[in-house]
Write a protein that holds these residues in place. Structure first.
Motif, short mmCIF file in Angstrom:
data_model
loop_
_atom_site.label_atom_id
_atom_site.label_comp_id
_atom_site.label_asym_id
_atom_site.label_seq_id
_atom_site.Cartn_x
_atom_site.Cartn_y
_atom_site.Cartn_z
N LEU A 529 0.87 -1.18 0.00
CA LEU A 529 0.00 0.00 0.00
C LEU A 529 0.90 1.23 0.00
N TRP A 530 0.87 1.98 -1.10
CA TRP A 530 1.67 3.19 -1.20
C TRP A 530 0.87 4.36 -0.63
N CYS A 531 1.53 5.11 0.23
CA CYS A 531 0.93 6.26 0.88
C CYS A 531 1.66 7.51 0.38
N LEU A 532 1.00 8.34 -0.39
CA LEU A 532 1.63 9.48 -1.04
C LEU A 532 0.91 10.76 -0.66
N ALA A 533 1.65 11.78 -0.23
CA ALA A 533 1.06 13.08 0.11
C ALA A 533 1.96 14.19 -0.42
N ASN A 534 1.36 15.11 -1.15
CA ASN A 534 2.08 16.24 -1.71
C ASN A 534 2.29 17.29 -0.62
#
Length: 579
Positions: A529-534
């Motif tokens: 599960l990739w967790c990406l936040a800008n």
């Protein structure tokens, strides 16, 4: 049920800890402690404690916690714990199945942290039956403020009269001696002069003259405190927070912080809970640099169940201030797995300020000054602590988290975006996530309360009308309502994903310096599960190694585009195993 004295491993472990604490009287203290604990064995076995404690001992991905004062929400004279229950039942439910009630006892100062009676619920909040009712549906954390007690308590008033048993319950000190090595969390005097029936005495007051430190070198104090803690469990507590526990043992010529005796006391509480109340968990509150903080894990099975992640709030804030993952990713890469069955207690905001001590050795002096300046520019204050050389150093930033993240001129969309992205990071990490009620409701800083009271921490402790909460949350156009509902949406998705189990593996992804990027992996299926936040206002494009399911958008994607402060949870297949 095996009688306590016949549980030889327990008795042996208890004796060893008491021997460390009381080397000259441990045999008799052991006997006294067993006599004190034996009635609790039958009381707790007969059904004392919450249904959560008995039915769900393990913390899983379905768990999150709300942090709140018991009287944050008020409703025209209604006991405020009932109002809190109404809020949880109406708007939150299973999405946040645990609630930390900050000190809910009768008190004289410090917004509850100067307890007059450990066993009396503040009548404004309600009664013990209200706590038990809350615990019948939610996992309750109660505060054990046992480093100190109010000077207006029965214990200290008995000390002033030189009455037994209280004459030995407090620490008398000679003001002519050198206390420069003692860790000082505040800039107030360490010793306070008081008039007793035996004349003037100077007592140890780590936090204020109204908060008198207990003398754990007196065995009866330890036994009293053990009774208090087990009483909290009997009344429904699933978690016990040990407030300021690092200070509990004093030895002149030392820092009086994290001493071996302090760790022995925490281990003893864990030992007693494991034996008499399996499933009850302890969390020491030690707002100190990271390595000191994690020392309370012990072996992972003999001390704290959970440890506060004090480094997280300032590092997440720093990531948005700088639009860079450098410090946060670097720290996460160095972070070791929690030992044994223990885990981190993750949070971004609480009733206190944003702690700065945890950044020591992680952020540069310039980065720390930048955070402090942002706090000041956004209307907050900086709190300081006293050092042994007479200087002062920053202790915390006093401002709400939403105001710390966003400049005053930021648009509503930017404020919501930054706040949600920050909490997305919180929800993505290993450990149990906790959300402060003012963050959940999108409350800004209570600058009026701070200025009117002169207490900097009041900036994040405002009281809110229950009717106003209902009105605002039902208004879908309001900033508070939009943030609240989108945060609940994140919680709803998170609790369905086994990869978010508090101890599932996590690994930092090196993608773009403006992007928080973390991989969580399901223990059972191996799914990633990739967790990406800008972290920036830029738009970022990222190709994916495999087709992924976007859990928030509900669709398959081969690449992801993240606008300003946007975020995504992407489920990818398990990595192929090498032959």
């Amino acid at each position: 049920m095996i009688p306590l004295r016949q549980q030889l491993e327990f008795v042996g472990s208890l004796h060893a800890l008491l021997q460390l604490l009381y080397p000259h009287q441990h045999p008799q203290v052991l006997e006294q402690m067993l006599e004190r604990l034996e009635p609790w064995q039958s009381r707790l076995a007969a059904g004392g404690g919450s249904s959560h404690l008995r039915q769900q001992a393990e913390v899983t991905e379905r768990d999150a916690m709300l942090i709140t004062y018991g009287d944050t929400l008020i409703d025209d004279g209604e006991p405020t714990l009932r109002t809190l229950m109404a809020f949880l039942d109406t708007y939150v439910g299973e999405l946040i199945p645990n609630v930390h009630i900050l000190p809910c006892f009768s008190y004289s100062s410090d917004d509850g942290f100067s307890v007059i009676d450990y066993q009396q619920i503040n009548p404004v909040l309600g009664q013990w039956r209200d706590v038990r009712h809350l615990a019948s549906e939610y996992g309750v954390m109660l505060d054990a403020v046992v480093n100190h007690i109010s000077r207006w308590s029965r214990w200290f008033q008995g000390y002033l009269r030189s009455e037994e048993p209280w004459s030995q319950y407090f620490i008398e000190a000679d003001p002519s001696l050198d206390y420069s090595m003692v860790t000082r969390p505040r800039t107030l005097p360490l010793l306070t002069a008081v008039q007793t029936a035996a004349g003037e005495k100077h007592v140890w007051t780590t936090f204020s003259a109204d908060q008198v430190d207990l003398n754990f070198a007196e065995p009866r104090v330890l036994m009293e405190v053990m009774d208090v803690l087990l009483g909290y469990v009997e009344n429904g507590a699933r978690f016990i927070r040990l407030d300021a526990v690092g200070f509990v043992w004093k030895a002149l010529g030392t820092s009086c912080m994290h001493l071996p005796q302090t760790h022995a006391i925490v281990k003893m509480i864990r030992l007693v809970f494991n034996t008499l109340a399996p499933g009850a968990m302890i969390i020491p509150e030690t707002n100190v640099p990271h390595q000191e903080n994690i020392s309370y894990f012990g072996s992972g099975r003999d001390e704290a169940d959970l440890v506060y992640q004090f480094t997280l709030p300032p590092l997440v804030l720093h990531s948005f201030v700088t639009a860079s993952n450098k410090a946060l990713h670097g720290w996460l890469q160095r972070l070791e797995d929690c030992p044994g069955d223990s885990m981190f207690f993750n949070f971004l905001a609480s009733h206190d300020g944003i702690g700065m001590r945890a950044t020591e050795g992680i952020l540069s002096d310039e980065d720390r000054r930048r955070l402090m300046q942002q706090c000041l520019d956004n209307g907050g204050r900086v709190g300081y602590k006293s050092n042994s050389d007479g200087s002062q150093s920053p202790y915390e930033l006093n401002i709400s988290y939403i105001d710390a993240l966003s400049p005053p001129a930021a648009s509503m969309d930017e404020r919501i975006g930054r706040m949600l992205a920050a909490h997305f990071i919180l929800l993505s990490l290993q450990g149990l996530p906790a959300i402060y009620i003012h963050s959940l409701l999108g409350s800004g800083s209570d600058f009026h309360g701070m200025q009117a009271s002169g207490v900097s921490r009041r900036v994040n402790r405002g009281k809110i009308s229950w009717r106003d909460v209902q009105r605002v949350l039902e208004d879908s156009s309001s900033e508070n309502s939009q943030q609240f509902r989108r945060l609940l949406d994140l919680l709803a998705v998170r609790r369905r994903e086994p990869a978010f189990h508090p101890r599932s593996p996590q690994r930092v992804l090196d993608v773009d310096s403006r992007l928080f990027a973390l991989q969580r992996t399901c223990h059972h299926s191996g799914q990633r599960l990739w967790c990406l936040a800008n972290l920036s206002a830029d738009t970022l494009m990222l190709p994916l190694p495999d087709e992924a399911q976007d859990l928030l958008q509900g669709k398959a994607v081969a690449e992801v585009s993240l606008g300003a402060f946007a975020y995504a949870w992407l489920k990818l297949p398990a990595e192929a195993q090498s032959a």
